[in-house]
Scaffold this motif. Structure first.
Motif, mmCIF file in Angstrom:
data_model
loop_
_atom_site.group_PDB
_atom_site.id
_atom_site.type_symbol
_atom_site.label_atom_id
_atom_site.label_comp_id
_atom_site.label_asym_id
_atom_site.label_seq_id
_atom_site.Cartn_x
_atom_site.Cartn_y
_atom_site.Cartn_z
ATOM 1 N N ARG A 23 -30.375 -18.015 17.231
ATOM 2 C CA ARG A 23 -29.537 -19.164 16.665
ATOM 3 C C ARG A 23 -28.943 -19.750 17.696
ATOM 4 O O ARG A 23 -28.606 -19.398 19.092
ATOM 5 C CB ARG A 23 -28.256 -18.974 15.940
ATOM 6 N N GLU A 24 -28.760 -21.225 17.799
ATOM 7 C CA GLU A 24 -28.441 -22.226 18.843
ATOM 8 C C GLU A 24 -27.197 -22.901 18.238
ATOM 9 O O GLU A 24 -27.509 -23.558 17.419
ATOM 10 C CB GLU A 24 -29.413 -22.754 19.652
ATOM 11 N N THR A 25 -26.324 -23.156 19.245
ATOM 12 C CA THR A 25 -25.273 -23.915 18.535
ATOM 13 C C THR A 25 -24.697 -25.033 19.861
ATOM 14 O O THR A 25 -24.423 -24.395 20.778
ATOM 15 C CB THR A 25 -23.815 -23.364 18.091
ATOM 16 N N LEU A 26 -24.751 -26.237 19.528
ATOM 17 C CA LEU A 26 -24.204 -27.117 20.642
ATOM 18 C C LEU A 26 -23.024 -27.958 20.222
ATOM 19 O O LEU A 26 -23.394 -28.700 18.985
ATOM 20 C CB LEU A 26 -25.113 -28.045 21.152
ATOM 21 N N ALA B 209 -33.003 -21.051 24.534
ATOM 22 C CA ALA B 209 -33.394 -20.272 23.069
ATOM 23 C C ALA B 209 -34.861 -20.001 23.052
ATOM 24 O O ALA B 209 -35.292 -18.822 22.583
ATOM 25 C CB ALA B 209 -33.034 -21.292 21.960
ATOM 26 N N ASP B 210 -35.682 -20.845 23.501
ATOM 27 C CA ASP B 210 -37.159 -20.571 23.349
ATOM 28 C C ASP B 210 -37.541 -19.511 24.134
ATOM 29 O O ASP B 210 -38.389 -18.622 23.965
ATOM 30 C CB ASP B 210 -38.018 -21.888 23.614
ATOM 31 N N ALA C 164 -14.637 -18.990 21.072
ATOM 32 C CA ALA C 164 -13.605 -18.215 20.339
ATOM 33 C C ALA C 164 -13.991 -18.144 18.861
ATOM 34 O O ALA C 164 -14.023 -17.178 18.228
ATOM 35 C CB ALA C 164 -12.334 -18.238 20.675
ATOM 36 N N ASP C 165 -14.146 -19.400 18.368
ATOM 37 C CA ASP C 165 -14.104 -19.761 16.872
ATOM 38 C C ASP C 165 -15.509 -19.102 16.469
ATOM 39 O O ASP C 165 -15.595 -18.310 15.477
ATOM 40 C CB ASP C 165 -14.323 -21.257 16.713
ATOM 41 N N ILE C 166 -16.825 -19.279 17.020
ATOM 42 C CA ILE C 166 -17.812 -18.597 16.913
ATOM 43 C C ILE C 166 -17.792 -16.998 16.672
ATOM 44 O O ILE C 166 -18.398 -16.255 15.901
ATOM 45 C CB ILE C 166 -18.961 -19.116 17.630
ATOM 46 N N VAL C 167 -17.440 -16.438 18.062
ATOM 47 C CA VAL C 167 -17.107 -15.081 17.960
ATOM 48 C C VAL C 167 -16.401 -14.412 16.883
ATOM 49 O O VAL C 167 -16.722 -13.582 16.210
ATOM 50 C CB VAL C 167 -16.419 -14.683 19.515
ATOM 51 N N ALA C 168 -15.281 -15.190 16.528
ATOM 52 C CA ALA C 168 -14.473 -14.690 15.508
ATOM 53 C C ALA C 168 -15.422 -14.843 13.955
ATOM 54 O O ALA C 168 -14.980 -13.911 13.110
ATOM 55 C CB ALA C 168 -13.247 -15.709 15.229
ATOM 56 N N GLN C 169 -16.267 -15.542 13.809
ATOM 57 C CA GLN C 169 -16.993 -15.990 12.517
ATOM 58 C C GLN C 169 -18.586 -14.998 12.650
ATOM 59 O O GLN C 169 -19.148 -15.058 11.750
ATOM 60 C CB GLN C 169 -17.531 -17.290 12.552
ATOM 61 N N THR C 170 -18.353 -13.881 13.876
ATOM 62 C CA THR C 170 -19.628 -13.303 13.710
ATOM 63 C C THR C 170 -19.307 -11.716 13.875
ATOM 64 O O THR C 170 -18.831 -11.170 14.894
ATOM 65 C CB THR C 170 -20.392 -13.640 15.323
ATOM 66 N N ILE D 191 -26.815 -18.421 20.771
ATOM 67 C CA ILE D 191 -26.569 -19.034 22.159
ATOM 68 C C ILE D 191 -25.716 -20.461 21.651
ATOM 69 O O ILE D 191 -25.982 -20.922 20.843
ATOM 70 C CB ILE D 191 -27.688 -19.574 22.552
ATOM 71 N N VAL D 192 -24.257 -20.271 22.314
ATOM 72 C CA VAL D 192 -23.463 -21.419 22.284
ATOM 73 C C VAL D 192 -23.301 -22.238 23.540
ATOM 74 O O VAL D 192 -23.100 -21.715 24.517
ATOM 75 C CB VAL D 192 -22.129 -20.786 21.891
#
Length: 283
Positions: free
Chosen positions: A225-228, A215-216, A238-244, A197-198
């Protein structure tokens, strides 16, 4: 009967649409309706007709020629459509799709898709149509119109796809994001898939609490996983998608406003344009 509506044309996205539709069919245990639409064209416009500026007899001959050309073109489009549907059906069956039926229609692309989605659980389309498939970092205008008018989840295929192995969920606590969260919780489409979750926003207590709450709800049945992260949503996501590896992006779709000024530059449009993975849009 509910089904998955898979819309294909002669673009390079047809294979990706079929592969994603087959994946969804297996997970949801639903049949697939494979749709190809031959769009009606105006023969006069297509030939850039200037017959109004010449003599009546010549104009009549030219109009007869245009009619013959239009009839020939229509027959050619029908045969192409049949071949395309046959190839798509074979690819779906080889991918172990639950059940496949094909449909060849004439008419407006957007109108026909909206008509056929009435009993669809999910609509699968390519990012661009045959006329715009080489327009890098753009989405087709008809794709955009369908997404904005549809009330079904729409899975938009990238040019090359692999079976999704992780969901990157773009969450902003909006109504559309909450509905997407409900689908993540309830749909067999996502069973067993880890979720990242971003939230792209200012790092503060309110945003952390909203992200943690989402997330809970998902924890217990899958890895979460969660990212803020602060920054523009289209850049952060887009950065997180590219790293996944094996990512599928899931997000709420924009609203139904008819004003194109509200479309251009929106996060939804930017994400469809720039990421190179399947994008699932939920109202």
């Amino acid at each position: 009967m509910q089904h998955i509506l898979a819309c294909i044309d002669a673009s390079a996205y047809a294979n990706s649409v079929c592969d994603l539709a087959a994946w969804a069919s297996r997970r949801l245990t639903l049949p697939i309706e494979l749709l190809h639409i031959v769009q009606r064209r105006d023969a006069v416009a297509a030939r850039h007709d200037l017959s109004g500026a010449i003599g009546l007899g010549v104009k009549t001959d030219l109009m007869e020629e245009l009619v013959r050309l239009e009839e020939s073109d229509a027959k050619l489009q029908i045969e192409r459509g049949r071949a395309l549907l046959a190839a798509g059906e074979q690819r779906l069956r080889e991918a172990r799709a639950t059940q496949v039926r094909t449909l060849h229609r004439h008419g407006g692309i957007v109108e026909t898709i909206l008509e056929r989605e009435a009993e669809a659980r999910l609509v699968v389309m390519g990012k661009r149509g045959a006329g715009h498939e080489f327009a890098t970092d753009h989405i087709g205008s008809k794709i955009e119109r369908v997404v904005r008018a549809s009330d079904r989840p729409i899975l938009i295929a990238s040019r090359a796809v692999e079976e999704p192995r992780e969901i990157v969920f773009a969450y902003d606590a909006s109504k559309a994001a909450e509905r997407a969260l409900e689908r993540l919780l309830d749909s067999p489409l996502f069973v067993g898939l880890p979720v990242h979750i971003v939230m792209a926003d200012t790092d503060n207590d309110a945003h952390r609490a909203a992200l943690r709450g989402a997330a809970d709800q998902l924890r217990g049945s899958r890895a979460v996983r969660e990212t803020l992260r602060s920054g523009k949503a289209e850049t952060v996501i887009a950065d997180i998608v590219a790293q996944t590896p094996g990512a599928m992006l899931m997000m709420g779709a924009y609203g139904h406003s008819p004003l194109r000024a509200l479309i251009v530059g929106s996060t939804t449009t930017a994400m469809i344009r720039t990421v190179h993975v399947p994008v699932l849009l939920v109202r």
